[in-house]
Design a protein around this motif. Structure first.
Motif, PDB file in Angstrom:
ATOM      1  N   ALA A  44      -8.331   7.094   9.567  1.00  0.00           N
ATOM      2  CA  ALA A  44      -6.928   7.459   9.784  1.00  0.00           C
ATOM      3  C   ALA A  44      -6.396   6.830  11.064  1.00  0.00           C
ATOM      4  N   ALA A  45      -7.208   6.827  12.114  1.00  0.00           N
ATOM      5  CA  ALA A  45      -6.780   6.247  13.387  1.00  0.00           C
ATOM      6  C   ALA A  45      -6.548   4.745  13.241  1.00  0.00           C
ATOM      7  N   LEU A  46      -7.381   4.098  12.437  1.00  0.00           N
ATOM      8  CA  LEU A  46      -7.233   2.653  12.253  1.00  0.00           C
ATOM      9  C   LEU A  46      -6.025   2.325  11.381  1.00  0.00           C
ATOM     10  N   ILE A  47      -5.723   3.218  10.427  1.00  0.00           N
ATOM     11  CA  ILE A  47      -4.729   2.883   9.404  1.00  0.00           C
ATOM     12  C   ILE A  47      -3.337   3.412   9.711  1.00  0.00           C
ATOM     13  N   ILE A  48      -3.226   4.671  10.145  1.00  0.00           N
ATOM     14  CA  ILE A  48      -1.898   5.289  10.196  1.00  0.00           C
ATOM     15  C   ILE A  48      -0.973   4.707  11.273  1.00  0.00           C
ATOM     16  N   PRO A  49      -1.388   4.641  12.559  1.00  0.00           N
ATOM     17  CA  PRO A  49      -0.426   4.125  13.545  1.00  0.00           C
ATOM     18  C   PRO A  49       0.083   2.710  13.254  1.00  0.00           C
ATOM     19  N   PRO A  50      -0.753   1.774  12.815  1.00  0.00           N
ATOM     20  CA  PRO A  50      -0.223   0.423  12.569  1.00  0.00           C
ATOM     21  C   PRO A  50       0.751   0.329  11.391  1.00  0.00           C
ATOM     22  N   LEU A  51       0.856   1.399  10.594  1.00  0.00           N
ATOM     23  CA  LEU A  51       1.795   1.362   9.468  1.00  0.00           C
ATOM     24  C   LEU A  51       3.222   1.163   9.939  1.00  0.00           C
ATOM     25  N   PHE A  52       3.520   1.711  11.123  1.00  0.00           N
ATOM     26  CA  PHE A  52       4.930   1.874  11.473  1.00  0.00           C
ATOM     27  C   PHE A  52       5.384   0.832  12.482  1.00  0.00           C
ATOM     28  N   THR A  87      -1.276  -2.652   4.533  1.00  0.00           N
ATOM     29  CA  THR A  87      -0.324  -3.548   3.890  1.00  0.00           C
ATOM     30  C   THR A  87       0.386  -2.860   2.729  1.00  0.00           C
ATOM     31  N   ALA A  88      -0.389  -2.248   1.849  1.00  0.00           N
ATOM     32  CA  ALA A  88       0.203  -1.634   0.655  1.00  0.00           C
ATOM     33  C   ALA A  88       1.152  -0.493   1.037  1.00  0.00           C
ATOM     34  N   VAL A  89       0.686   0.415   1.890  1.00  0.00           N
ATOM     35  CA  VAL A  89       1.498   1.584   2.225  1.00  0.00           C
ATOM     36  C   VAL A  89       2.719   1.180   3.054  1.00  0.00           C
ATOM     37  N   ALA A  90       2.521   0.267   4.000  1.00  0.00           N
ATOM     38  CA  ALA A  90       3.631  -0.141   4.856  1.00  0.00           C
ATOM     39  C   ALA A  90       4.735  -0.801   4.029  1.00  0.00           C
ATOM     40  N   LEU A  91       4.343  -1.616   3.052  1.00  0.00           N
ATOM     41  CA  LEU A  91       5.362  -2.266   2.232  1.00  0.00           C
ATOM     42  C   LEU A  91       6.179  -1.238   1.456  1.00  0.00           C
ATOM     43  N   LEU A  92       5.509  -0.212   0.949  1.00  0.00           N
ATOM     44  CA  LEU A  92       6.223   0.836   0.222  1.00  0.00           C
ATOM     45  C   LEU A  92       7.214   1.550   1.146  1.00  0.00           C
ATOM     46  N   PHE A  93       6.711   2.030   2.280  1.00  0.00           N
ATOM     47  CA  PHE A  93       7.571   2.785   3.211  1.00  0.00           C
ATOM     48  C   PHE A  93       8.727   1.930   3.723  1.00  0.00           C
ATOM     49  N   HIS A  94       8.415   0.703   4.124  1.00  0.00           N
ATOM     50  CA  HIS A  94       9.451  -0.144   4.723  1.00  0.00           C
ATOM     51  C   HIS A  94      10.517  -0.523   3.698  1.00  0.00           C
ATOM     52  N   ARG A 104      10.195  -9.442  -4.875  1.00  0.00           N
ATOM     53  CA  ARG A 104       8.819  -9.932  -4.934  1.00  0.00           C
ATOM     54  C   ARG A 104       8.528 -11.051  -3.930  1.00  0.00           C
ATOM     55  N   PRO A 105       9.399 -12.070  -3.805  1.00  0.00           N
ATOM     56  CA  PRO A 105       9.052 -13.151  -2.863  1.00  0.00           C
ATOM     57  C   PRO A 105       8.874 -12.661  -1.429  1.00  0.00           C
ATOM     58  N   ILE A 106       9.810 -11.848  -0.947  1.00  0.00           N
ATOM     59  CA  ILE A 106       9.690 -11.405   0.443  1.00  0.00           C
ATOM     60  C   ILE A 106       8.531 -10.434   0.603  1.00  0.00           C
ATOM     61  N   LEU A 107       8.274  -9.625  -0.412  1.00  0.00           N
ATOM     62  CA  LEU A 107       7.143  -8.695  -0.322  1.00  0.00           C
ATOM     63  C   LEU A 107       5.824  -9.455  -0.257  1.00  0.00           C
ATOM     64  N   SER A 108       5.714 -10.538  -1.020  1.00  0.00           N
ATOM     65  CA  SER A 108       4.445 -11.271  -0.975  1.00  0.00           C
ATOM     66  C   SER A 108       4.270 -11.934   0.390  1.00  0.00           C
ATOM     67  N   ALA A 109       5.357 -12.464   0.946  1.00  0.00           N
ATOM     68  CA  ALA A 109       5.248 -13.069   2.275  1.00  0.00           C
ATOM     69  C   ALA A 109       4.881 -12.025   3.317  1.00  0.00           C
ATOM     70  N   LEU A 110       5.574 -10.888   3.281  1.00  0.00           N
ATOM     71  CA  LEU A 110       5.287  -9.823   4.249  1.00  0.00           C
ATOM     72  C   LEU A 110       3.871  -9.301   4.101  1.00  0.00           C
ATOM     73  N   SER A 111       3.379  -9.224   2.855  1.00  0.00           N
ATOM     74  CA  SER A 111       2.029  -8.693   2.686  1.00  0.00           C
ATOM     75  C   SER A 111       1.005  -9.617   3.347  1.00  0.00           C
ATOM     76  N   VAL A 112       1.253 -10.928   3.276  1.00  0.00           N
ATOM     77  CA  VAL A 112       0.348 -11.843   3.974  1.00  0.00           C
ATOM     78  C   VAL A 112       0.401 -11.580   5.479  1.00  0.00           C
ATOM     79  N   PHE A 113       1.621 -11.404   5.992  1.00  0.00           N
ATOM     80  CA  PHE A 113       1.768 -11.155   7.421  1.00  0.00           C
ATOM     81  C   PHE A 113       1.082  -9.870   7.869  1.00  0.00           C
ATOM     82  N   PHE A 114       1.330  -8.808   7.123  1.00  0.00           N
ATOM     83  CA  PHE A 114       0.738  -7.528   7.509  1.00  0.00           C
ATOM     84  C   PHE A 114      -0.778  -7.597   7.435  1.00  0.00           C
TER      85      PHE A 114
END
Lengths: 321, 299
Positions: free
Chosen positions: B165-173, B107-114, B216-226
């Motif tokens: 890494a296998a659990l975390i990296i591919p789902p980031l994208f 969640t944290a890394v994906a939000l940053l990258f996206h 912030r509002p959309i990031l908080s919503a997306l973080s729940v989703f991710f």
């Protein structure tokens, strides 16, 4: 210097005419600085999407020309996997199951979600509570959903048959009869998904100007006419979006549920294509053959999306003007 | 379809609804049990049907081995022993921990990258921008199950199988987050950033100090989703990890249920523990989630 953007064919263009006209000498360097910044901002996701989404997509096609035995010995067999696919009754049976699933599930889910969306639009007392109730199933994982319904649909002990008996109906073997089991999977999918698409439809309905309905009312149009003449045409972009999303999800996204609820049974009655492909790859180690089947499935998906696009005359995805 | 505001029996307006101004054109008397009452009854019945399985799961997890299939909604003899059994019999805490770490980091890394990618696509001008966006958008059609096999081959080749890494990296994208954030950024007025750029701020500072706080509002919503999506993930962790140490909660529950299949009281208790954190998240963040789903329904 050209912009370094990964994985896309870079087409040189004339510099944008609307670039802010500033001092002649500075302008170029500022433009280039912006290009560089853009490339750097796009870099993490660009590399990631390239390696873990786009590359696997192409690899899937490449792999499909090889016979992969066990772990790692590849043998080029050209179209061998595709020939095998044509003569594989189990695969065609799984395509048939998937087709039945899509044809029944997508329209059902569409109508149920739209009906719920319209119901939620009515500003009834207690709205928030209903919305929560409809959306709540979507919070569960498909593994839990599968287990829960396996428990509830059990022929002898499940609450569904107990309720049916109490109402004087015959208990049914929900997960024991191949046809019934597929309908059970469809019903569970609709229950799981409807809250999500209800909200999408509700958003679409809220976009429609209220004045139109008031005008229609003055002209003496009934509820049904108003729906057919105003709501339905103006909902087209939303409908298109929902159709595409649910079709893609129906073709590929049922794996978790089928895995847990029925394991493809009974008598392969719920072995959807994705489940069969999983078995070929991770149970029998036939990665090459599984990749061929997967590529074929993607082809079907792209064709279907194009068909939906044509039929609905394309909802516009993006109007950034 | 009428949302007739001129009803005499005025129902208490539900939270979050605004009553439209009265038009005063059509004033019809309504009987207190008109079509509205019918609609309310319908909504109540459908809600009950929708929520019943979830309640059924929760109450059944407090029943004993013998009463779990008695068909009663309220347990006759409440017991906590199923939960104790689940936590002692299998490494349940470890499964929860693995899922939590995976979901939180993704969640944290994906939000940053996206958000970075979305900022570039929404705000910066560079050649090929629209083409890149179309390519990114088209990857939305490539759903995770379709590339399960080649992704497995890629991850195996990179030597990442059986690791966090296998659990975390591919789902980031995934393109979904990029797409939503870009939509949001297109709606932010440009003046703020332009002023900052004129003042000589670099792009990174504009993104970090202006864009991120505004989103912030959309990031908080997306973080729940991710978080939810990764907590609930099953197919990828199933094929990407083998070791008992890396089992995530969904894979754990699935294997647990094949082992203890007949003991529904244990299986349901395990399922309830996995579901409770997500239900809590949902009840807290419901509004933000609904709002963000609405923005994905395209205009």
């Amino acid at each position: 210097m050209t912009s370094i953007v990964p994985h896309t064919a870079h087409q040189p263009q004339a510099p944008a005419a609307d670039a802010a006209p500033s001092a002649g000498g500075r302008r170029l360097s500022r433009t280039h600085r912006e290009w560089l910044a853009a490339a750097l901002f796009l870099l993490p996701d660009g590399i990631g999407l390239g390696v873990f989404v786009v590359l696997p997509m192409f690899l899937s096609i490449a792999l499909s020309f090889f016979q992969v035995s066990g772990f790692g010995s590849y043998e080029w067999i050209g179209l061998g996997n595709y020939q095998r696919m044509l003569n594989d009754p189990y695969f065609w049976s799984s395509i048939w199951v998937t087709a039945k699933y899509v044809v029944v599930m997508v329209p059902t889910l569409f109508c149920v979600s739209l009906a719920l969306g319209v119901l939620m639009k009515q500003k009834l007392p207690g709205m928030a509570a209903y919305r929560t109730a409809f959306f709540l199933p979507h919070m569960l994982s498909l593994v839990v959903v599968g287990l829960l319904w396996k428990f509830m649909l059990d022929e002898q002990t499940g609450v569904v048959n107990k309720a049916a008996s109490a109402l004087g109906m015959n208990p049914l073997s929900w997960l024991g009869d191949p046809d019934l089991a597929l309908y059970a999977v469809i019903a569970v999918t609709v229950w799981y998904m409807m809250g999500y698409y209800m909200i999408i439809f509700l958003a679409g309905l809220n976009e429609i100007p209220q004045e139109l309905y008031e005008a229609a009312k003055l002209d003496g149009a009934g509820t049904w006419t108003a729906f057919r003449r105003i709501t339905w045409p103006l909902l087209r972009p939303t409908s298109f979006f929902v159709l595409i999303m649910t079709t893609v999800a129906a073709i590929t996204g049922t794996f978790d549920l089928v895995f847990v609820l029925t394991s493809g049974g009974p008598a392969n009655g719920t072995a959807v294509a994705m489940f069969y492909i999983y078995q070929q790859a991770f149970v029998f180690g036939e990665y090459g053959y599984a990749a061929a089947l997967g590529s074929f499935l993607v082809l079907i998906m792209v064709a279907l999306s194009g068909l939906i696009f044509k039929v609905t005359k394309g909802g516009r995805f993006d109007d950034e003007q | 379809m009428s949302s007739d505001t001129a009803t005499i029996t005025k129902a208490a307006p539900a939270a979050g609804t605004t009553t439209a101004p009265r038009t005063g054109t059509t004033r019809r008397r309504r009987r207190p049990f008109g079509p509205r009452a019918g609609l309310v009854a319908l909504a109540v019945v459908l809600s009950a049907v929708s929520i019943f399985p979830v309640l059924w799961m929760i109450t059944s997890s407090f029943k004993t081995r013998t009463t779990v299939t008695d068909g009663k909604l309220i347990p006759t003899d409440l017991t906590w022993s199923n939960f104790a059994y689940v936590f002692t019999e299998v490494p349940f805490v470890r499964w929860l921990f693995n899922s939590f770490i995976t979901a939180a980091v993704v969640t944290a890394v994906a939000l940053l990258f996206h958000s970075m990618a979305a900022y570039a696509l929404a705000r910066l001008k560079f050649p090929g921008r629209d083409g890149i966006f179309v390519v990114i958008f088209s990857t939305l059609l490539i759903t995770a199950p379709v590339i399960l096999i080649p992704l497995f081959v890629v991850v195996r080749t990179l030597g990442m199988l059986d690791s966090y890494a296998a659990l975390i990296i591919p789902p980031l994208f995934n393109a979904f987050g990029i797409f939503l954030l870009r939509q949001f950024y297109l709606g932010i007025p440009k003046e703020l950033e332009e002023a900052a750029i004129v003042d000589g701020c670099g792009y990174w500072r504009v993104y970090w100090n202006i864009i991120l706080p505004l989103s912030r509002p959309i990031l908080s919503a997306l973080s729940v989703f991710f978080f939810l999506a990764n907590w609930n993930a099953f197919a990828w962790p199933l094929v990407a990890t083998n070791g008992a140490d890396l089992t995530v909660i969904q894979v754990g529950i699935a294997s647990f249920s094949t082992q203890y299949g007949a003991n529904w009281n244990y299986v349901l208790a395990a399922a309830v523990v996995a579901v409770i954190p997500m239900l809590a998240l949902f009840l807290v963040f419901q509004r933000q989630m609904v709002e963000s789903i609405k923005t994905s329904g395209l205009k």
